[in-house]
Scaffold this motif. Structure first.
Motif, short mmCIF file in Angstrom:
data_model
loop_
_atom_site.label_atom_id
_atom_site.label_comp_id
_atom_site.label_asym_id
_atom_site.label_seq_id
_atom_site.Cartn_x
_atom_site.Cartn_y
_atom_site.Cartn_z
N HIS A 1 0.60 -1.03 -0.37
CA HIS A 1 0.38 0.06 -0.23
C HIS A 1 1.21 1.34 -0.50
O HIS A 1 0.46 2.52 -0.20
N LEU A 2 1.80 0.99 0.40
CA LEU A 2 2.97 2.62 0.22
C LEU A 2 4.40 2.13 -1.07
O LEU A 2 5.00 3.16 -0.72
N GLN A 3 3.16 1.77 -2.06
CA GLN A 3 4.25 1.58 -3.18
C GLN A 3 4.93 2.96 -3.62
O GLN A 3 5.96 2.86 -4.02
N GLY A 4 4.06 3.79 -3.84
CA GLY A 4 4.49 4.77 -4.22
C GLY A 4 5.20 5.80 -3.19
O GLY A 4 6.89 6.54 -3.89
N ASN B 1 11.36 -2.52 -10.82
CA ASN B 1 11.15 -3.47 -9.63
C ASN B 1 10.06 -2.99 -9.23
O ASN B 1 8.53 -3.77 -9.06
N LEU B 2 9.96 -2.61 -7.74
CA LEU B 2 9.53 -1.76 -7.38
C LEU B 2 8.09 -0.83 -8.82
O LEU B 2 6.78 -1.16 -8.00
N ILE B 3 8.25 -0.41 -9.46
CA ILE B 3 7.59 0.12 -10.51
C ILE B 3 6.75 -1.00 -11.30
O ILE B 3 5.03 -0.47 -11.45
N LEU B 4 7.11 -1.51 -11.61
CA LEU B 4 6.18 -3.22 -12.37
C LEU B 4 6.07 -4.14 -11.32
O LEU B 4 4.83 -4.65 -12.31
N GLY B 5 6.06 -3.01 -10.47
CA GLY B 5 5.93 -4.26 -9.04
C GLY B 5 5.72 -5.93 -8.96
O GLY B 5 5.00 -6.92 -8.87
#
Length: 311
Positions: A22-25, A84-88
């Motif tokens: 939920h805190l990816q951004g 990896n963070l941007i693409l999930g």
């Protein structure tokens, strides 16, 4: 199982740095800020040592090389982590893992040797001041750095090639957020004896060996400083090596915690905080430590920045 029946692993799954989706951004923003800070601060140190004449001395020559290594270190990890963070996802190809393993190992092992050379430079400046200019000449500095980069390259190349020729047939979850030698070795389905021997030889020679040389240098430095008459003289001498001592402490504390341990412990969940410190935080903090505590570098900053006005 016969080698021809093995299913080769074509990619690895990296254990994510952050656990809350939920805190990816926020994670992306923090990682990007960290990367930009490291790029800008280390690049400034390199540019300053080239264009600012007062920085054309051995100490800053070594600092600029440290900045280059910090750029290599963080650039081998953060761009892929951001992707990896941007693409999930947390996937890296086998070839990408090998490249990351090489560059990260190279930056780490080379920095171990460079920190020793920097401590030797401080030893000569404080303990042998009358002979410093002749003993640490331009030719000597270039020779020392060629040796530092050469040994780091050979060490990382040997260890990477040994890992690349191993068989990986599953599982493919790396217990770390980047490809390091020991977590990758733990996934191999072939014998890793030779690789483990080479890793521990590097730990002893490059890790413990350089650590002992740094300790010896600072024992001699402290002994010399204590003989100086007057507190002002003692503080002036100590201030020339305090930044280097802080960086040595930060770097070695995390490296020793991570690497001086049996490979079997890597099958358990690794402390990611320590990995984050030496892989991401240290390359960002090093130029800041030198810049904030150094009047010459701060002076170079105000002369280089285009928006600064002199009144």
């Amino acid at each position: 199982m016969h080698p021809q029946n093995l299913t080769k692993v074509s990619e690895f799954i990296l254990e994510g740095v952050f656990d809350n989706p939920h805190l990816q951004g926020l994670y992306i923003a923090v990682s990007l800020c960290l990367y930009l800070t490291a790029i800008l601060s280390n690049s400034f140190v390199i540019i300053a040592t080239v264009v600012h004449p007062p920085l054309h001395i051995p100490m800053y020559f070594f600092i600029s090389n440290l900045a280059i290594l910090d750029l290599v270190c963080i650039s081998s990890v953060l761009p892929k982590m951001l992707e990896n963070l941007i693409l999930g996802k947390n996937i890296i190809s086998f070839e990408g893992c090998v490249v990351q393993l090489y560059t990260f190992t190279f930056s780490g092992s080379t920095e171990l040797i460079l920190l020793t050379v920097m401590s030797y430079d401080r030893y000569l400046a404080i303990c042998q001041p009358l002979h410093y200019i002749t003993m640490m000449s331009k030719r000597t500095c270039i020779f020392l750095m060629a040796g530092v980069w050469g040994v780091g390259t050979i060490n990382s190349l040997i260890n990477t090639l040994l890992v690349a020729q191993l068989d990986f047939c599953g599982p493919n979850l790396v217990q770390d957020f980047l490809c390091e030698i020991l977590p990758v070795l733990a996934l191999s389905c072939s014998s890793t004896s030779l690789s483990e021997i080479m890793v521990y030889m590097a730990d002893i020679i490059l890790g413990i060996g350089n650590f002992l040389l740094v300790i010896l240098s600072y024992c001699l430095i402290i002994t010399t400083i204590l003989k100086i008459q007057g507190s002002a003289g003692k503080w002036k001498a100590f201030s020339t090596c305090s930044s280097h001592l802080a960086i040595v402490g930060l770097f070695y504390s995390t490296v020793i915690y991570t690497y001086i341990q049996p490979i079997s412990t890597l099958l358990e969940k690794k402390n990611k905080t320590v990995s984050i410190i030496y892989a991401l935080v240290t390359p960002t903090m090093n130029p800041l430590i030198y810049s904030l505590r150094n009047k010459v570098i701060k002076e170079a900053f105000w002369k280089i920045v285009p928006f600064h006005k002199t009144y």
